[in-house]
Design a protein around this motif. Structure first.
Motif, mmCIF file in Angstrom:
data_model
loop_
_atom_site.group_PDB
_atom_site.id
_atom_site.type_symbol
_atom_site.label_atom_id
_atom_site.label_comp_id
_atom_site.label_asym_id
_atom_site.label_seq_id
_atom_site.Cartn_x
_atom_site.Cartn_y
_atom_site.Cartn_z
ATOM 1 N N GLY A 83 27.101 59.570 64.964
ATOM 2 C CA GLY A 83 27.665 60.095 63.721
ATOM 3 C C GLY A 83 28.728 59.154 63.209
ATOM 4 O O GLY A 83 28.511 57.962 63.064
ATOM 5 N N ASP A 84 29.944 59.657 62.927
ATOM 6 C CA ASP A 84 31.043 58.833 62.484
ATOM 7 C C ASP A 84 32.010 58.542 63.622
ATOM 8 O O ASP A 84 33.136 58.139 63.417
ATOM 9 N N SER A 85 31.589 58.769 64.865
ATOM 10 C CA SER A 85 32.400 58.452 66.032
ATOM 11 C C SER A 85 31.681 57.392 66.853
ATOM 12 O O SER A 85 30.496 57.520 67.125
ATOM 13 N N HIS A 111 37.355 57.921 66.879
ATOM 14 C CA HIS A 111 37.260 58.814 65.730
ATOM 15 C C HIS A 111 37.853 58.108 64.521
ATOM 16 O O HIS A 111 38.847 57.382 64.627
ATOM 17 N N GLU A 152 37.865 65.602 57.648
ATOM 18 C CA GLU A 152 36.844 66.251 58.469
ATOM 19 C C GLU A 152 37.344 66.468 59.886
ATOM 20 O O GLU A 152 38.304 65.847 60.338
ATOM 21 N N TRP A 206 35.763 67.072 63.933
ATOM 22 C CA TRP A 206 34.562 66.956 64.767
ATOM 23 C C TRP A 206 34.667 67.857 65.989
ATOM 24 O O TRP A 206 35.726 68.003 66.590
ATOM 25 N N GLU A 226 29.040 66.646 68.468
ATOM 26 C CA GLU A 226 28.228 65.975 67.458
ATOM 27 C C GLU A 226 28.340 66.642 66.088
ATOM 28 O O GLU A 226 27.726 66.179 65.126
ATOM 29 N N ARG A 227 29.069 67.733 65.995
ATOM 30 C CA ARG A 227 29.132 68.499 64.750
ATOM 31 C C ARG A 227 30.375 68.128 63.950
ATOM 32 O O ARG A 227 31.470 68.000 64.498
ATOM 33 N N CYS A 228 30.167 67.969 62.643
ATOM 34 C CA CYS A 228 31.251 67.574 61.753
ATOM 35 C C CYS A 228 31.450 68.638 60.675
ATOM 36 O O CYS A 228 30.482 69.095 60.051
ATOM 37 N N ARG A 250 33.570 69.240 57.151
ATOM 38 C CA ARG A 250 34.320 68.542 56.116
ATOM 39 C C ARG A 250 34.964 69.527 55.147
ATOM 40 O O ARG A 250 34.475 70.642 54.961
ATOM 41 N N LYS A 282 40.450 73.930 66.911
ATOM 42 C CA LYS A 282 39.272 73.096 67.155
ATOM 43 C C LYS A 282 38.342 73.726 68.188
ATOM 44 O O LYS A 282 37.113 73.671 68.056
#
Length: 751
Positions: free
Chosen positions: A18-20, A81, A601, A603, A606-608, A610, A657
């Motif tokens: 993802g974005d990580s 991250h 966003e 995290w 694997e889930r994000c 936003r 979180k």
């Protein structure tokens, strides 16, 4: 490893998720410098650690029970991250005692030992140095060498140190069985110093008493503790686990012989041995074996205890209302105004009459048959008669729609009953009933037996109840088949409305939904015109192409031809979660299309999530007052506190979180999760890859969620398969039997 703020990679083996950015599994050792954040349940922490190489890094994950000054060894992987840089996500960790004077000083100064504050910790370590922990362990009397420390303080410190050691030993024992720090913290919080003894004696207690620990985890612990696979404790817990899994498919009970077969397969044990486990579960009070005369259930039905209490409770309470024919509202009082009588057909007038003349009555029927109009007339008439009316529905959207149509406040059932977080129960119950003469409940097809039982317990004995719902829609997500069983019993007055009114307005949604419900293919062709129709069929067999077309349609084509807002008015309803055209893949695609980064966003694995995302609550959270199936939107993200705020119908709700597993993206949801809601625009993919879920009532339910525009995209073959499949999955329940059968059943319920 470089400091995370430098931006340098901790190693060359770089991957991407993802974005990580994430790297392979590693081990990190060092001293805990400070605890940045720890959730209340210890399931998630953020810790600053000084590694053996002298670098300061951030660890995140299940690190509950870790304290400052402690040495730590953690296994996991590095992630970068986009907001926080490099951090080490710990999969597991173990705490070891500090091995430097600085570490020992910080460890004692953390307040972990009552009686030793920062100043005394400084003096003790200054005097004893690296011998400090040994002195506390074996030579506590030597603390008298510290000026100002008397015997009373020494006894307090010795007792506190021993308690701390016992807690630390418990953590070591539990972690040695493979449990993470978060689970260890919850076990220790639940059982205290008895934790080790309880786990050793019966690890299966955990799956019923400690949040987040299920049967499979308990079974792994039992294996490590040497408990044999045919041990009665294991077999009894396995029976309960099997019943719980079956309840996820809607069953409140299950035939005894078939249950033993399923449990034997799950437990890899003989049916004879599992039978002994069932006997043990009965003795423990975890399950109830009930004699049955029903053909489909065989001689005996087996219940998990809570579901037996709920379903038998519903039957008992409904029987009580049925036995008291006279109430506060009388049929003789009913006199419809001429203007109302003129617009209601015979069935609708009968529904109004029964609402007042019967203690219990049901109105059922498909879309466009006037259910809402009839309920509105009943409410207006009851208020004219000075009777107190309460309106309720299972979901916030259904309650809002009901209230708007009747011009009277309507609430969700949960909020009407009022949850007390301290007592962990509803405020309104059999001892503190609601105040009403008439209770009207909409979307009753969604009610499971547990919520229905709680509702009936709170209804005053003199009140009338009207249940409204569509019996042809999908049954409740939770166990039971309440509406179907009440209708099938023949004991409750049912008015089935069939005359369609909205069809006269040219609604192809209503026409096609009724066609599907009657087993006919809907009218898929439509004449091209400048005016936007309310139903479209798009033929497409390639799942990947359907995925892309849905995103383009919602983001570009629908807004270009109408005033519908892609983020707020359009809902995708998929038959299932998995697959290219399941909710998971569709949500990922729609998030990137409708709400792309970069933006704030948060995290969770694997889930994000936003800022601006559409989300759904997927479990009941009574303390927050938000419940399974409610839709909301992320309105803010606080990175310093690691939490987000979401707007729901009830207001703004904050999530730490560690609580994000209660939420899912909701650009696409399953048809099951959409029950009780209506949306201006609905898009439904229907492909042969959905084969396992292709049923007539699923397609019908999805179609009836659309209010102004329905778009179906897929293949005629898949649609035809669904329409032909008019055999919904069987649910084993006994509510209908208990309502209609003889005195033997009444006696069983009373017992």
């Amino acid at each position: 490893m470089q400091d995370q703020t430098t931006g340098e990679l901790p190693s060359l083996a770089e991957g991407r998720t993802g974005d990580s950015y994430s790297l392979g599994e590693e081990i990190v050792r060092g001293e805990v410098l400070r605890i940045v954040f720890t959730s209340d349940d210890g399931a998630y922490s953020v810790v600053r650690l000084q590694t053996e190489e002298g670098r300061e890094v951030t660890l995140v994950g299940g690190l509950g029970g870790v304290i400052e000054g402690q040495d730590l060894e953690a296994s996991g992987r590095w992630e970068r991250h986009k907001e926080h840089g490099w951090q080490f996500r710990a999969r597991s960790c173990r705490a070891i005692m500090p091995h430097t004077e600085t570490g020992v000083r910080r460890y004692l100064a953390s307040g972990i030992i009552p009686g030793i504050g920062p100043k005394l910790a400084e003096r003790i370590v200054d005097h004893f140095g690296m011998e400090t922990l040994g002195v506390l362990e074996e030579q506590s009397a030597r603390l008298r060498e510290i000026p100002g420390v008397g015997m009373k303080r020494i006894r307090q410190i010795k007792r506190s140190w021993q308690e701390h050691q016992a807690q630390r030993d418990t953590f070591i024992f539990l972690q040695g069985l493979g449990l993470g720090p978060g689970a260890c913290s919850r076990i220790l919080s639940r059982y205290g110093q008895a934790a080790v003894d309880i786990v050793q004696r019966n690890p299966y207690r955990l799956c019923g008493e400690v949040w987040g620990i299920g049967f499979l985890t308990s079974d792994q612990l039992a294996f490590k503790l040497g408990i044999e696979k045919e041990n009665p404790l294991r077999l009894a817990a396995g029976i309960v686990h099997t019943l719980q899994k079956l309840s996820e498919d809607g069953h409140t009970c299950y035939p005894r012989e078939r249950l033993l077969e399923k449990a034997a397969e799950l437990l890899d044990a003989s049916k004879e041995a599992v039978s002994k486990g069932l006997e043990r579960a009965v003795l423990d009070g975890a399950v109830k074996v009930s004699p049955s005369a029903a053909v489909d259930l065989g001689d005996h039905a087996v219940y998990e205890r809570r579901l037996y209490q709920a379903e038998s409770g519903v039957a008992r309470l409904l029987r009580r209302f049925l036995s008291q024919r006279q109430g506060g509202l009388r049929d003789s009082d009913v006199s419809l105004p001429p203007e109302d009588a003129a617009i209601l057909n015979q069935d609708q007038r009968q529904a109004v009459s029964r609402a007042f003349g019967e203690r219990l009555s049901i109105i059922t029927g498909g879309p466009g048959v006037g259910k809402t109009m009839v309920v509105g007339r009943i409410v207006k008439l009851a208020r004219r008669m000075k009777r107190k009316v309460l309106l309720a529905a299972p979901t916030g959207r259904a309650a809002k729609r009901l209230g708007e149509s009747c011009n009277v406040e309507a609430k969700t059932i949960h909020r009407m009953l009022k949850w007390d977080p301290l007592e962990r129960s509803f405020v309104h119950n059999i001892d503190r009933p609601l105040r009403c003469d008439l209770l009207i409940v909409d979307e009753v097809s969604m009610l499971d037996v547990e919520l229905m039982n709680s509702l009936l317990c709170a209804v005053p004995v003199e009140a009338h109840m009207l249940f409204v719902g569509d019996r042809d829609q999908l049954p409740s997500v939770g166990p039971g088949s309440v509406l179907h069983d009440m209708i099938a019993s023949g004991r409750i007055a049912v008015t089935n409305l069939t005359e369609i009114y909205r069809q006269e307005e040219g609604s192809r949604i209503v026409y096609n939904a009724h066609a599907v419900n009657q087993g006919f293919m809907p009218e898929l062709n439509h004449e091209k015109s400048e005016e936007l129709a309310d139903f479209y069929w798009i033929e497409q067999s390639d799942p990947q192409r359907v995925n892309e077309m849905i995103a383009t349609m919602i983001a570009e084509r629908i807004p270009a031809k109408s005033q519908f807002d892609p983020m707020n008015d359009v809902q995708v309803l998929a038959p299932m979660n998995k697959g290219v055209c399941g909710t998971i893949a569709l949500n990922s695609k729609l998030q990137e299309t409708l709400n792309p980064g970069p933006k704030s966003e948060l995290w969770l694995g694997e889930r994000c999530f936003r800022h601006g995302d559409r989300i759904m609550q997927v479990v009941n959270n009574y303390d927050k007052g938000v419940f399974n199936g409610e839709l909301g939107q992320v309105i803010s993200i606080d990175h310093e506190e690691n939490r987000l705020t979401a707007a729901f119908d009830v207001g703004n709700i904050e999530y730490e979180k560690v609580e994000l597993d209660q939420l899912k993206l909701a650009y696409a949801v399953t048809v099951h999760k959409s029950q009780g809601s209506e949306f201006p625009v609905v898009v439904i993919p229907l492909l042969t890859q959905h084969y396992i879920m292709l049923q007539r009532n699923l397609v019908y339910t999805g179609m009836t969620r659309a209010r102004r525009l329905l778009i179906m995209i897929g293949t005629r073959k898949a649609l035809a398969v669904a329409i032909r499949n008019d055999r919904p999955a069987l649910r084993y329940t006994r509510l209908g039997t208990w309502l209609r059968e003889n005195q033997a059943f009444e006696q069983e319920i009373e017992d």
